[in-house]
Design an enzyme around this catalytic site. Structure first.
Site: not given
Ligand code: DGY
Length: 328
Positions: A236-237, A176, A154, A284-286, A156, A266
């Site tokens: 991601a998650r 997907r 997507g 979690h600093i994306g 990212i 987490e």
């Molecule tokens: C989000 O926006 O989903 C990110 O994980 C936050 O950093």
């Protein structure tokens, strides 16, 4: 005046944008709200601004007698029971389109950092253990010219793919839905089934949202498919990956290394993670750049103002309409 509650610390600029339009209640501390706090906020407010760490489940949504909006401060929204909110006619919004480049930058820091062992090498130098150049000191893997496998292409994943051309990499992706031929060409990315992508990639990076279909998408079986020289990157998650299986794969050196920005439970880490030298751990600093966090907050404020003005919020999450079945 409508009450808007911001459940956690939030940028000042966005608070100033909201303040003239509502009775604004904030929690400008690092203390996360409890479930009881969230119920109270939902009960009192017209809109609540939530963090991805606020679990907005059925019980909390049911307290929202006058609640019209749950505005999540993030792109992911798996912390919210969207179907239940939609059934009750409560809008749910997120912050798409503003954090993908920043998250892609971090992904690349993790790709380079794990391949070149930046964190242990820095720690070694800081501890005054560098006594002179050595031919075998901190050898890592090359990045340029290698194969990058992107799981979830997507916003990212695509931003990660674009950066790979500077490293002259072959890019494989699975998603997907297959991307258009035009987009594939622009990204120089080849649509590849997951199994093949895992077998062929030197770097595997995960960018899927968390859904019922993607929970534990990557586990023992998938790590066994990867090359022993490969690196695994995850921004991601947490629940997309079986963290215990990852720890095992790293311990047994079935893959060369990994870097995580998100965790299955987490903020808790899985046992054994902190002992692994071949695992980079980030909190979690994306999306954590000054500019991006401000843009995200600004978008959250716009969504709140839309709803206060009686309009459909601009960033309604994609699954909302199907769950609501009519309001739109
Ligand atoms: C989000 O926006 O989903 C990110 O994980 C936050 O950093």
């Amino acid at each position: 005046m409508s009450i808007v509650t911001v459940t956690n610390m939030f940028p000042e600029g966005a608070l100033e944008k909201l303040a003239p339009h509502c009775d604004l209640r904030t929690n400008q501390t690092e203390n996360s709200p409890t479930a009881e706090d969230l119920k109270k906020y939902a009960f009192e407010s017209t809109a609540i601004v939530t963090y991805l760490s606020d679990k907005i489940d059925r019980d909390i949504i049911d307290c929202g007698e006058n609640l019209q909006l749950i505005a999540n401060y993030g792109a992911g929204f798996n912390n919210i029971d969207v179907a239940h909110a939609a059934k009750k006619g409560i809008w749910v919004t997120n912050t798409p389109g503003v954090l993908h480049e920043t998250t892609a930058d971090l992904t690349w820091a993790m790709i380079l950092g794990s391949a070149r062992r930046i964190v242990p090498a820095e720690r070694f130098t800081r501890e005054n253990r560098f006594k002179g150049w050595q031919a075998k000191m901190f050898l890592g893997g090359d990045v340029y010219g290698k194969t990058l496998g992107i799981i979830g292409c997507g916003e990212i994943g695509s931003a990660v793919a674009r950066r790979a051309s500077g490293f002259n990499m072959r890019v494989l992706y699975c998603n997907r839905n297959r991307l258009s031929a035009e987009k594939e060409k622009a990204l120089n990315a080849v649509y590849t089934p997951l199994e093949e992508l895992l077998q062929q990639s030197d770097f595997v990076t995960v960018h899927t949202p968390l859904t019922e279909q993607t929970q534990h998408l990557i586990g023992k079986e998938q790590f066994l498919m990867m090359k022993p020289s490969a690196y695994f990157i995850h921004t991601a998650r947490g629940k997309v990956v079986d963290d215990k299986a990852l720890v095992e794969a790293l311990k047994e050196e079935r893959i060369a290394g990994a870097a995580l920005d998100v965790y299955e439970n987490e903020p808790a880490l899985t046992e054994g993670m902190t002992e692994l030298e071949n695992l980079m751990l980030l909190p979690h600093i994306g999306s954590a750049s000054f500019e991006t966090r401000d843009k995200m907050a600004d978008l959250v404020a716009d969504n709140v103002l839309d709803v206060l003005a009686g309009k459909t919020p601009r960033c309604l999450v994609p699954s909302w309409g199907t769950s609501h079945g009519g309001k739109l």
